[in-house]
Design a protein around this motif. Structure first.
Motif, PDB file in Angstrom:
ATOM      1  N   TYR A   1      -4.301  -1.047  -8.247  1.00 28.80           N
ATOM      2  CA  TYR A   1      -4.788   0.338  -8.089  1.00 28.80           C
ATOM      3  C   TYR A   1      -4.930   0.954  -9.482  1.00 28.80           C
ATOM      4  CZ  TYR A   1      -4.732   5.054  -5.775  1.00 28.80           C
ATOM      5  OH  TYR A   1      -5.016   6.322  -5.301  1.00 28.80           O
TER       6      TYR A   1
ATOM      7  N   LEU B   1      -8.821   1.017  -5.370  1.00 23.98           N
ATOM      8  CA  LEU B   1      -7.696   0.215  -4.903  1.00 23.98           C
ATOM      9  C   LEU B   1      -8.227  -1.100  -4.348  1.00 23.98           C
ATOM     10  CD1 LEU B   1      -4.682   1.479  -2.778  1.00 23.98           C
ATOM     11  CD2 LEU B   1      -5.825  -0.660  -2.206  1.00 23.98           C
TER      12      LEU B   1
ATOM     13  N   HIS C   1      -6.964  -4.455  -2.336  1.00 23.47           N
ATOM     14  CA  HIS C   1      -5.865  -4.960  -1.505  1.00 23.47           C
ATOM     15  C   HIS C   1      -6.146  -6.401  -1.119  1.00 23.47           C
ATOM     16  CE1 HIS C   1      -3.656  -5.748   2.267  1.00 23.47           C
ATOM     17  NE2 HIS C   1      -2.784  -4.858   1.837  1.00 23.47           N
TER      18      HIS C   1
ATOM     19  N   ALA D   1      -6.389   4.086   2.883  1.00 18.15           N
ATOM     20  CA  ALA D   1      -5.647   2.840   2.698  1.00 18.15           C
ATOM     21  C   ALA D   1      -4.394   2.812   3.574  1.00 18.15           C
ATOM     22  CB  ALA D   1      -5.284   2.666   1.226  1.00 18.15           C
TER      23      ALA D   1
ATOM     24  N   THR E   1       0.834  -1.210   0.000  1.00 16.28           N
ATOM     25  CA  THR E   1       0.000   0.000   0.000  1.00 16.28           C
ATOM     26  C   THR E   1       0.861   1.249   0.000  1.00 16.28           C
ATOM     27  OG1 THR E   1      -1.817  -1.139   1.114  1.00 16.28           O
ATOM     28  CG2 THR E   1      -1.758   1.264   1.283  1.00 16.28           C
TER      29      THR E   1
ATOM     30  N   VAL F   1      -1.513  -5.076  -4.059  1.00 18.84           N
ATOM     31  CA  VAL F   1      -2.380  -3.937  -4.338  1.00 18.84           C
ATOM     32  C   VAL F   1      -2.550  -3.813  -5.846  1.00 18.84           C
ATOM     33  CG1 VAL F   1      -2.544  -1.413  -4.339  1.00 18.84           C
ATOM     34  CG2 VAL F   1      -1.908  -2.620  -2.253  1.00 18.84           C
TER      35      VAL F   1
END
Length: 571
Positions: free
Chosen positions: A405, A88, A90, A146, A62, A403
């Motif tokens: 994104y 995003l 995760h 995040a 992150t 991640v």
């Protein structure tokens, strides 16, 4: 190594104690490489290096992803940045968590925002290149949310690479130069932006020129020091007043819109594909649902046997995306404002019914949305323009956290409005301009405080043992889910490397028209596709912009879209 991203620069097994951040060389290496520890794949080598530097300091996936997003604000202003928003995804020990940093419409916005007094659509320039198109930016709020949950390093450390790039300067690459040249009137709409990227002759700075953005460095330093308060409180009144002053009609942005912005946790969209689990973003993004639907509808076919040079495969892929996009247009919107039957749309039984509509021997004459379990009634299809000012990056850290994104300002250089050293998005044009069709409300119509529907599809794929095998996403407006689904099939069904899968042709149906790339395997099938009932097949120069990390026996393979590799050098 592949020049597009400095992909796969090996991180040593011991991440701590590495050298401080340095900008990469003018030409990135030419092939992909694997790394056992962490890995970053981004759309610009300077951003990749920023993320790698954060991993090397012991940062989490992150942390590194935030550093990449900030660096891209500097070196890739045409595609993303803190003036826009993103999604995003995760994955870690606590499962899959998704963050929504999509921009919001001002509270005073109405469903008629993009219409004139006669109910006709406003001219494109007024809709796009004005405050009408600007939503409250969400990327900094997303990053802060995040980071609070998964960050390891101090917030300010994540800004150091981007601040250095903005303050000390970066070299103009071919891609940015071409984008500036292709978007005159937008990239140079303001004197502030023109002074940064264009010379006294009005031409974009030459490739290899040093570009400095001191105003952006100041903005980033303030946010690094004070956190998101610097954007959403300290600058709220100035940002809102600037956007309001550029807004010719309808509800203008107010300081309260900026102060009240919140990034949100959303439920992920996860679905099975063969032995794999594919997880992505839910509403207001349509990406997670669309990818899951395309894959689920194709699961009954032996794609591995067909292979990537099979006419039947590409025909089946077209039919599956047509079905998925019909559902997308009818049902997907901001779930805070409209009921979205996500579970029904990815229900295996529903997808089996939709798949049964696909005939390997001919195209469907018409494609309509289905009726998934929990489907709301009395809703009309909408519309949205095919903008593509977007970027994607994937990160895995040494502990195995991942991640995915995707970040955007919507069109190239967003609205063209420039504030604090960065471009402001034109994201509100992702709303459907027509709010009501045949007396039925459109799910994606403009409403105050609402988030427009998106095509972004950050995705993480897990194997039967729950191990992450692919972290992927793309840019390209409504083509994003198609690029992601195609590449997932390339890796999982065709056994391709990440780079090979990202390099598969783009083939997409826009209504009755099918588009593909010149010179590829599908280009040679145009006549055959038309004979199957795909009425008009048009070609265009190769395009695409996707990034992925693929787990291999030797570690992580990092790859970027081979179509743009040559544009990212700056000599």
């Amino acid at each position: 190594m592949h020049r597009q991203t400095l992909i796969g620069l090996a991180l040593t097994a011991t991440l701590a104690g590495c050298a401080p951040y340095e900008a990469p060389l003018a030409s990135a290496p030419d092939t992909t490489e694997t790394t056992q520890a962490g890995a970053v794949s981004a759309a610009d080598p300077r951003a990749t290096a920023a993320g790698e530097a954060i991993l090397a300091k012991g940062g989490s996936a992150t942390d590194a992803a935030i550093a990449v997003m900030l660096a891209l604000t500097v070196v890739e202003p045409q595609s993303s940045g803190i003036g826009g928003g993103g999604f995003l995804v995760h994955a870690g020990e606590d499962g899959v968590t998704t963050f929504d940093g999509r921009e919001t419409a001002p509270a005073a916005a109405t469903p008629q925002r993009f219409l004139d007094e006669n109910g006709e659509r406003l001219p494109r320039e007024m809709r796009v290149l004005s405050g009408l198109s600007v939503g409250v930016p969400g990327n900094i709020a997303l990053a802060a949310k995040a980071h609070a949950k998964y960050g390891k390093l101090e917030w300010a450390e994540l800004f150091e690479p981007a601040i250095a790039l903005a303050r000390d300067g970066f070299l103009m690459n071919r891609r940015l130069h071409a984008s500036l040249a292709d978007n005159r009137g937008r990239a140079d709409k303001t004197e502030a932006a023109s002074a940064i990227f264009f010379g006294a002759d009005g031409e974009p700075l030459p490739v290899g020129s040093t570009v400095r953005v001191p105003a952006l460095a100041d903005t980033l330093e303030a946010i690094a020091l004070k956190g998101p308060q610097a954007m959403y409180e300290d600058s709220a009144a100035d940002l809102a007043a600037y956007v309001a002053g550029e807004t010719p009609q309808d509800g203008k942005m107010a300081a309260s819109d900026v102060v009240g912005y919140r990034a949100k946790l959303r439920d992920p969209v996860c679905a099975r594909y063969r032995v794999y689990k594919v997880c992505g973003m839910g509403p207001p993004s349509s990406g997670g649902v669309a990818v899951a639907q395309m894959l689920g509808q194709l699961e009954r076919f032996d794609l591995a046997e067909l292979g990537p040079e099979s006419l039947t495969f590409w025909h089946l892929f077209l039919e599956s995306q047509r079905l998925a996009y019909a559902d997308r247009e009818l049902y997907i919107g901001d779930s805070d404002f409209v009921e979205v039957p996500v579970a029904g749309l990815v229900d295996p039984a529903y997808l089996a019914k939709r798949s049964a509509l696909i005939d390997p021997a001919k195209a469907l004459e018409t494609v309509e949305a289905g009726t998934p379990p929990g489907a709301p009634m009395a809703r009309a299809d909408g519309d949205e323009p095919p903008e593509n000012g977007t970027t994607h990056f994937s990160v895995v850290d040494a502990e195995g956290n991942a991640v995915s994104y995707t970040s955007t300002v919507e069109g190239a250089f967003g609205s063209g409005l420039h504030f604090g050293g960065y471009y402001l998005n034109n994201e509100l044009t992702d709303f459907s301009a027509t709010p009501v069709i045949d007396g039925k409300p459109v799910a994606n119509r403009v409403e105050g405080g609402k988030r427009p529907r998106s095509s972004m599809a950050p995705t993480i794929v897990f194997d039967a043992d729950g191990e992450i095998v692919l972290v992927i996403g793309a840019a390209g407006g409504p083509t994003i889910p198609v690029q992601v689904a195609r590449s997932i099939i390339g890796v999982l069904d065709f056994g391709m490397t990440a780079e090979e899968a990202l390099g598969l042709p783009l083939l997409m149906a826009f209504g009755s028209t099918v588009v593909t790339e010149e010179g590829g395997v599908v280009d040679r099938m145009k006549d055959q596709l038309e004979a199957l009932g795909h009425h008009t097949v048009r070609t265009f120069p190769p395009r695409g912009k996707a990034n992925a990390l693929r787990r291999t026996d030797d570690g992580w393979e990092a790859a970027g879209d081979p179509r743009v590799a040559d544009l990212l050098v700056y000599e």
